[in-house]
Write an enzyme that holds these catalytic residues in place. Structure first.
Site, PDB file in Angstrom:
ATOM      1  N   HIS A   1       0.834  -1.210   0.000  1.00 30.26           N
ATOM      2  CA  HIS A   1       0.000   0.000   0.000  1.00 30.26           C
ATOM      3  C   HIS A   1       0.869   1.262   0.000  1.00 30.26           C
ATOM      4  CE1 HIS A   1      -3.261  -2.551   2.150  1.00 30.26           C
ATOM      5  NE2 HIS A   1      -3.717  -2.279   0.950  1.00 30.26           N
TER       6      HIS A   1
ATOM      7  N   SER B   1      -3.367  -7.316   3.185  1.00 27.21           N
ATOM      8  CA  SER B   1      -3.716  -7.057   4.586  1.00 27.21           C
ATOM      9  C   SER B   1      -4.163  -8.348   5.261  1.00 27.21           C
ATOM     10  CB  SER B   1      -4.846  -6.026   4.676  1.00 27.21           C
ATOM     11  OG  SER B   1      -4.412  -4.795   4.181  1.00 27.21           O
TER      12      SER B   1
ATOM     13  N   ARG C   1      -1.857  -6.170  -7.924  1.00 25.32           N
ATOM     14  CA  ARG C   1      -0.740  -7.073  -7.633  1.00 25.32           C
ATOM     15  C   ARG C   1      -0.563  -8.117  -8.718  1.00 25.32           C
ATOM     16  NH1 ARG C   1      -3.032  -8.458  -1.901  1.00 25.32           N
ATOM     17  NH2 ARG C   1      -4.761  -8.402  -3.342  1.00 25.32           N
TER      18      ARG C   1
ATOM     19  N   LYS D   1     -18.345  -4.706   8.552  1.00 20.85           N
ATOM     20  CA  LYS D   1     -17.158  -5.556   8.719  1.00 20.85           C
ATOM     21  C   LYS D   1     -16.689  -5.513  10.164  1.00 20.85           C
ATOM     22  CE  LYS D   1     -14.661  -5.720   4.302  1.00 20.85           C
ATOM     23  NZ  LYS D   1     -13.435  -5.280   3.635  1.00 20.85           N
TER      24      LYS D   1
END
Ligand code: PNS
Length: 162
Positions: free
Chosen positions: A18, A129, A91, A42
């Site tokens: 990040h 993450s 990615r 969440k």
């Protein structure tokens, strides 16, 4: 015209990948807002405040970067900030489908906002993450997956849970 971009994400926690995207995007735009998406449904690992603290600590060397949080639709937040670009890191091909869908939804919602993709550095391409969270929660060494400023914040969360 000032070129302002939004780099949104959950950043739970921010990884080296990040911060690499933040650094590269900060060279492309006059101003970059790193925006932590607040999703009340969440169950987060770091609180929004901890994520903001971590991002501010990792980006303090970048004068044209600020950290904020947003709720609701990303395109609305982007327009409110006066920005016309959303930055996302890519990615590997595995990211593409989700990112493509999100970019298409955002374009459908607002044609004025463009999504700009930056490829993550090769050495960070395995990082996410969720990987950092899993390694941390299982007692592994995550110190080379996050910036030195982020590690103590993760450590404090792990300590408070054990
Ligand atoms: O780091 P993440 O979890 O991939 O970030 C996802 C995020 C926060 C950028 C995304 O969930 C988002 O934009 N949420 C805001 C709600 C929204 O605008 N949804 C429509 C686009 S999918």
């Amino acid at each position: 015209m000032l070129r302002l971009a939004i780099y949104p994400g959950s950043f739970d926690p921010p990884t080296l990948g990040h911060i690499d995207v933040v650094e590269r995007a900060s060279r492309l735009f006059d101003e970059l807002v790193v925006a932590v998406g607040v999703n009340s449904s969440k169950n987060p690992f770091l609180t929004v405040e901890q994520r903001i603290e971590a991002l501010q600590a990792c980006t303090k060397h970048l004068p044209n970067v600020r950290v904020d949080q947003f709720k609701g639709l990303l395109v609305n937040y982007t327009l409110e900030q006066g920005a016309r670009a959303i930055v996302r890191g890519l990615r590997a091909t595995a990211d593409f489908e989700y990112e493509f869908q999100m970019a298409m939804v955002n374009r459908r919602l607002c044609d004025e906002v463009e999504t700009v993709f930056l490829m993550t550095k090769w050495e960070h391409s395995y990082l996410s993450s969720s990987i950092v969270r899993e390694v941390a929660m299982l007692g592994g060494d995550y110190s080379e997956m996050v910036n030195p400023e982020v590690a103590p914040i993760i450590a404090s969360v792990i300590a408070s849970r054990s």
